[in-house]
Each structure stands twice: as C-alpha cells, then as structure tokens.
Design an enzyme around this catalytic site. Structure first.
Site, mmCIF file in Angstrom:
data_model
loop_
_atom_site.group_PDB
_atom_site.id
_atom_site.type_symbol
_atom_site.label_atom_id
_atom_site.label_comp_id
_atom_site.label_asym_id
_atom_site.label_seq_id
_atom_site.Cartn_x
_atom_site.Cartn_y
_atom_site.Cartn_z
ATOM 1 N N ASN A 21 0.875 -1.178 0.000
ATOM 2 C CA ASN A 21 0.000 0.000 0.000
ATOM 3 C C ASN A 21 0.908 1.223 0.000
ATOM 4 O OD1 ASN A 21 -1.743 2.072 0.455
ATOM 5 N ND2 ASN A 21 -2.415 1.394 2.484
ATOM 6 N N GLY A 24 2.650 2.503 10.839
ATOM 7 C CA GLY A 24 3.604 3.594 10.678
ATOM 8 C C GLY A 24 4.280 4.006 11.971
ATOM 9 N N GLU A 53 -6.919 4.747 7.867
ATOM 10 C CA GLU A 53 -6.714 6.173 7.571
ATOM 11 C C GLU A 53 -7.958 6.770 6.926
ATOM 12 O OE1 GLU A 53 -3.049 5.486 5.497
ATOM 13 O OE2 GLU A 53 -2.082 5.012 7.405
ATOM 14 N N SER A 97 3.570 -1.942 10.334
ATOM 15 C CA SER A 97 5.022 -1.987 10.537
ATOM 16 C C SER A 97 5.629 -3.347 10.209
ATOM 17 C CB SER A 97 5.387 -1.560 11.970
ATOM 18 O OG SER A 97 4.968 -0.230 12.208
ATOM 19 N N HIS A 126 -9.589 1.219 4.923
ATOM 20 C CA HIS A 126 -8.313 1.417 5.624
ATOM 21 C C HIS A 126 -8.542 2.354 6.808
ATOM 22 C CE1 HIS A 126 -4.193 2.545 6.507
ATOM 23 N NE2 HIS A 126 -3.825 1.459 5.845
ATOM 24 N N LYS A 142 0.157 4.253 -0.307
ATOM 25 C CA LYS A 142 -0.479 5.451 0.280
ATOM 26 C C LYS A 142 -0.243 6.670 -0.633
ATOM 27 C CE LYS A 142 -0.227 3.254 4.751
ATOM 28 N NZ LYS A 142 -0.162 3.355 6.194
ATOM 29 N N GLU A 202 -5.217 -4.742 10.632
ATOM 30 C CA GLU A 202 -4.185 -3.734 10.824
ATOM 31 C C GLU A 202 -4.479 -2.983 12.119
ATOM 32 O OE1 GLU A 202 -2.287 -2.562 6.792
ATOM 33 O OE2 GLU A 202 -3.998 -1.263 7.117
HETATM 34 P P1 13P Z 1 3.100 0.517 7.685
HETATM 35 O O1 13P Z 1 3.612 -0.778 7.129
HETATM 36 O O2 13P Z 1 3.826 1.723 7.188
HETATM 37 O O3 13P Z 1 2.991 0.474 9.183
HETATM 38 O O4 13P Z 1 1.599 0.694 7.120
HETATM 39 C C1 13P Z 1 0.703 -0.342 7.252
HETATM 40 C C2 13P Z 1 -0.508 -0.015 6.475
HETATM 41 O O5 13P Z 1 -1.272 0.867 6.822
HETATM 42 C C3 13P Z 1 -0.745 -0.784 5.229
HETATM 43 O O6 13P Z 1 -2.026 -0.549 4.751
#
Ligand code: 13P
Length: 250
Positions: A9, A170, A96, A209, A94, A11, A164
């Site tokens: 992903n 992150g 976010e 992560s 997601h 982003k 997640e």
């Molecule tokens: P990270 O791997 O940067 O923690 O992000 C995970 C994520 O949100 C994947 O959709």
C-alpha cells in the site's frame, strides 16, 4: 491451502519517476513465485503501474473506491474505473480512511459491494486503536467491523481481510506474532458465521510496521496469510525480502 499474498500500500507517496524505478526493481526480482503479490499505488499512478506490470506476476490495486457506480461524486473514483484500468484489487476501509474521512462500516460495506460487482477483489481492513486494545475492546471492535462490512453482502468473491491494528501502523510498533495470530484466528472464527464467505479459504493479511526483520515470525502464524505493507513497500529491497519470507511459508 491458502496461497500467501503480499500487498504493498503505497499510500500518498510517489512521482512518475519514483514509481517507475520502484516497479523496475520489483519486476526484476527473480524469486517472487510462491507468493501472490500486488501493489496499490495512488490512483494517478495506476495506469503507469498496470502498464509496467503487464506480463509479470505483479497485480495492481487501488487504495479506495467509491460506493457509487458512477455520477456526480466529485473527486471519487468508481470501482469500474479501477477495473477498466486493469486493477485486480482494491483496499477498502483502511483505518486512515475511517479516521480522516469518517468512513463508517456501512460505507465500507457499500464500497466492498461496489468492488465485487465489477470483478475487483476487495481487501477489507479492520483493526482497533491503542485505546481500544488497552480497554480490552480489540475483539469487540474487530467483530463489529467485520460484521458491519460483510453481514449483508450477497457476493464476496475473492474477499481478503487485512487486520491492521491502528497502533501498529507507521509507528514501528508491531503486534507480537502471538497477538496477531490470536486476532487472525478470531477473525476466521467470525468469518465462519457469515453467509457467502468460505472462512477456510479466505486470506487474512496482517498489516502494521511489517518489515523484513519481523515478517517471517508473523507469517509463521497459522492464520496469517500474508501482509499489507505500507512503508516497507516503498523500498524495493525490503518489499522483496518480505515477499521471500511469504514465499518460504508455503
Ligand atoms: P506501515 O507498514 O507503514 O505500518 O503501514 C501499514 C498499512 O497501513 C498498510 O495498509
């Protein structure tokens, strides 16, 4: 029984140049077999990614889609548009999107349904916040998200779930392999109770992560069928190393 799946992903990262070089490195990788792989660039880089990945093992997905088929939804991208570009996957729900755009379980359900209706495979994300985990609410939160997104669906072909934990995204914090496996097994038990879902063949990815250094121990979990990778998917060597861990798990 379940082929491992690793999805990047990306982003809101990248330029035409950085996307080109990242894809060049991934396409050049020799040892991708054994695990299924997909990348989800921003919408504006999807056409470029589909073109570069044509004839390779790398599939392409969107990071979100509209709940609506088409129409006056300024700024939105329809699932059909993603399918038309050559996407196979789309991430929906997601954390976010839930956090910054207030997406509800009902909206996530509508997006998943829109995706399936045009032949895209939805990757439905669920996960609790740190406060919810500390309050011992993690399972209840995830159960509500799973039921809210899946309960009333008539067709869930190709469904993938991504667990997640919000506190691991992150942050460099990762759920321990035991925490992750426990939640994945719980999610699979929830899927058993949902019509139109085959719990045993549905892949459940872990996200938060994931790095080359922790991927193997996570993938060792019986119900952990791969990963949804954020930051590390932007570094070709790291993403390849995670893929290799997944392929070895087969
Ligand atoms: P990270 O791997 O940067 O923690 O992000 C995970 C994520 O949100 C994947 O959709």
């Amino acid at each position: 029984m379940r082929q491992p799946l690793v999805v990047g992903n990306w982003k809101m990262h990248g330029s035409r140049a950085s996307v080109a070089s990242l894809l060049d490195s991934l396409v050049a990788a020799q040892r991708l077999s054994g695990a299924e792989v997909a990348v989800c660039p921003s919408h504006v880089h999807i056409a470029q990614a589909v073109e570069r990945c044509a004839g390779t093992q790398i599939a392409v997905g969107g990071q979100d889609c509209s709940h609506a088929e088409e129409g006056a939804y300024t700024g939105d991208v329809a699932a059909a548009m993603l399918a038309d570009l050559g996407c196979r996957w789309v991430i929906v729900g997601h954390s976010e999107r839930r956090q910054y755009y207030g997406e509800s379980d009902a909206l996530v359900a509508a997006k998943a349904s829109a995706a399936v209706s045009v032949g895209l495979q939805p990757i439905i994300c669920v996960g609790e916040t740190r406060a919810q985990r500390e309050a011992n609410e993690a399972e209840a939160v995830v159960a509500a998200q799973i039921q809210g997104a899946l309960q009333a669906q008539e067709d869930l072909a190709g469904l993938v779930i991504a667990y997640e934990p919000v506190w691991a995204i992150g942050t460099g914090l990762t759920a321990s392999p035991e925490q992750a496996q426990q939640m994945h097994a719980y999610i699979r038990s929830l899927l058993e109770g949902i019509a139109n879902v085959d719990a045993q063949t549905t892949r459940i990815l872990y996200g938060g992560s994931v790095k080359p250094g922790n991927a193997s121990e996570l993938f060792a979990g019986e119900d952990i069928d791969g990963a949804l990778v954020g930051g590390a998917s932007l570094v070709a060597d790291d993403f390849r190393a995670i893929l290799e861990c997944a392929a070895r798990q087969r």
